[in-house]
Motif scaffolding. Sequence first.
Motif, short mmCIF file in Angstrom:
data_model
loop_
_atom_site.label_atom_id
_atom_site.label_comp_id
_atom_site.label_asym_id
_atom_site.label_seq_id
_atom_site.Cartn_x
_atom_site.Cartn_y
_atom_site.Cartn_z
N GLU A 203 0.53 -1.11 0.01
CA GLU A 203 0.07 0.06 0.13
C GLU A 203 1.00 1.06 -0.13
N TYR A 204 1.93 0.87 0.94
CA TYR A 204 2.66 2.68 0.71
C TYR A 204 3.83 1.96 -0.13
N GLN A 205 3.50 1.38 -1.27
CA GLN A 205 5.03 0.98 -2.16
C GLN A 205 6.23 0.88 -1.55
N LEU A 206 6.33 -0.14 -0.37
CA LEU A 206 7.53 -0.02 -0.66
C LEU A 206 8.18 -1.22 -0.35
N PRO A 207 9.51 -1.33 -1.09
CA PRO A 207 9.42 -2.55 -1.47
C PRO A 207 9.64 -3.97 -0.66
N VAL A 208 9.08 -5.19 -1.17
CA VAL A 208 8.73 -6.28 -0.36
C VAL A 208 10.16 -7.15 -0.74
N GLU A 209 10.89 -7.06 -0.18
CA GLU A 209 12.67 -7.65 -0.01
C GLU A 209 12.52 -8.89 0.33
N GLU A 210 12.86 -10.04 -0.07
CA GLU A 210 12.78 -12.29 0.56
C GLU A 210 13.65 -11.95 1.42
N GLU A 211 14.66 -11.07 1.38
CA GLU A 211 15.96 -11.73 2.82
C GLU A 211 15.25 -10.34 4.10
N PHE A 212 14.38 -10.01 3.87
CA PHE A 212 13.82 -9.11 5.30
C PHE A 212 12.99 -9.92 5.92
N ILE A 213 12.91 -11.44 5.22
CA ILE A 213 11.74 -12.10 5.56
C ILE A 213 12.47 -13.41 6.46
N LEU A 214 12.59 -12.90 7.94
CA LEU A 214 12.85 -14.05 8.86
C LEU A 214 12.47 -15.42 9.45
N GLN A 215 13.08 -16.32 9.12
CA GLN A 215 12.31 -17.21 10.04
C GLN A 215 12.82 -17.29 11.89
N GLY A 216 11.82 -16.83 12.33
CA GLY A 216 12.75 -17.49 14.13
C GLY A 216 11.19 -18.21 14.88
N TYR A 217 10.47 -19.21 14.21
CA TYR A 217 9.69 -20.12 14.67
C TYR A 217 8.90 -19.81 16.39
N PHE A 218 8.64 -18.27 16.46
CA PHE A 218 7.79 -18.06 17.06
C PHE A 218 9.07 -18.10 19.01
N GLU A 219 10.39 -18.02 18.72
CA GLU A 219 11.21 -18.81 19.55
C GLU A 219 11.57 -17.93 19.99
N GLU A 220 12.59 -17.38 20.99
CA GLU A 220 13.47 -16.58 21.29
C GLU A 220 14.89 -17.09 20.48
N ASP A 221 15.22 -18.47 21.07
CA ASP A 221 16.94 -19.24 20.55
C ASP A 221 16.75 -19.04 19.08
N SER A 222 15.61 -19.37 18.58
CA SER A 222 15.83 -19.20 16.72
C SER A 222 15.29 -17.90 16.34
N THR A 223 15.38 -17.17 16.79
CA THR A 223 14.54 -15.72 16.40
C THR A 223 16.65 -14.61 16.39
N TYR A 224 17.12 -15.01 17.85
CA TYR A 224 18.84 -14.41 17.98
C TYR A 224 19.40 -14.83 17.07
N ASN A 225 19.34 -16.67 16.97
CA ASN A 225 20.32 -16.85 16.32
C ASN A 225 19.64 -16.54 14.50
#
Length: 339
Positions: A203-225
């Motif tokens: 909507e705000y015409q900002l780029p959708v960059e695949e590398e900006f989507i990370l996988q954290g699995y709803f977990e603190e350690d996984s997100t940290y890594n």
Amino acid sequence: MAKITIKDVAREAGVSISTVSNALNDVDVLSPETKAHILKVAQRLNYVPNLNGKLLKSGTTKMLGFFTTSVSGPYFYKLVESMSRQCDRLGYGLNVFVTKDKQVIMSNILGRRVDGVIIYEELGIDEQDIAAMKKDKIKAVFLDRVLEDEGMGSIIFDSYESGYEATKYLISLGHKRIAYISGVDTMFDSVQRKEGYLAALREYQLPVEEEFILQGYFEEDSTYNAVKSYLRLHPARVPDAFLAGNDISAMGCIQALKSYGYEVPQDVSVMGFDDIDIAPYYSPPLTTVRNQIARQGMLAIDHLVRMIQDKEQGAAQKLQGELVVRGSSHVKLERKDRR
């Protein structure tokens, strides 16, 4: 030692077996004195009623079942506590089934071990299973999908709208490079939050960059890594802000940023979902979307019991999130990316 039976209670109390049964099942045909006498004898003998026999006779267990693959983490603590309290208020017990074995799940549901079921995420319950439940007239409330039927309903968060509004808020602070930390790709809330995030970027015409989507699995350690790995691989492309799939992930993200020398929120804003109890006391206090977790649990039990009692038909209800601004988000400032 032989198990105490209802015959033993009747003999000791000097009454018939049917009179003991009426007292134990609170059938209003006895005098208060007789009922109190029988209950006192049953307690003294440590008599435990045969629930299977009771079920066969009454067709009810006065138990509800919550089926899930996990009960770890602040969300589940609050959800199960809320459901348990509401069950107590309504005269039901709550059995919690934690398993990933769909055969075990369906045998417990179709085997009438409980009067009604609440189902949450990742259990692999598909349309064929739901059809089998409908055929057996199983009453169910889903927390992982939108479903509205005579004997089935759902109580869910409006995670799409929350993801959309959270991203709009970060954009309003001047952030243009906004990363999203996803949960589990098969989970309803994770998918919906991500879709809301993507819709706001478009909507705000900002780029959708695949590398900006990370996988954290709803977990603190996984997100940290995951965040540390990103910072190591892309030192010159650090996002202005991170939108994490839940508060636990947001905390893992903050720790990863700090380990690379970034200050939150001066260098990078971080935002989560849920507003768990520790969120206001974290360092920095966490900006988040408050989800009505306790209310979700209470409404799920209420709706299920009313369907069991044939007082209402299944319905789908979405609970709105509330933006809570704290110290982990800030208007975008100039910064120097650093290793």
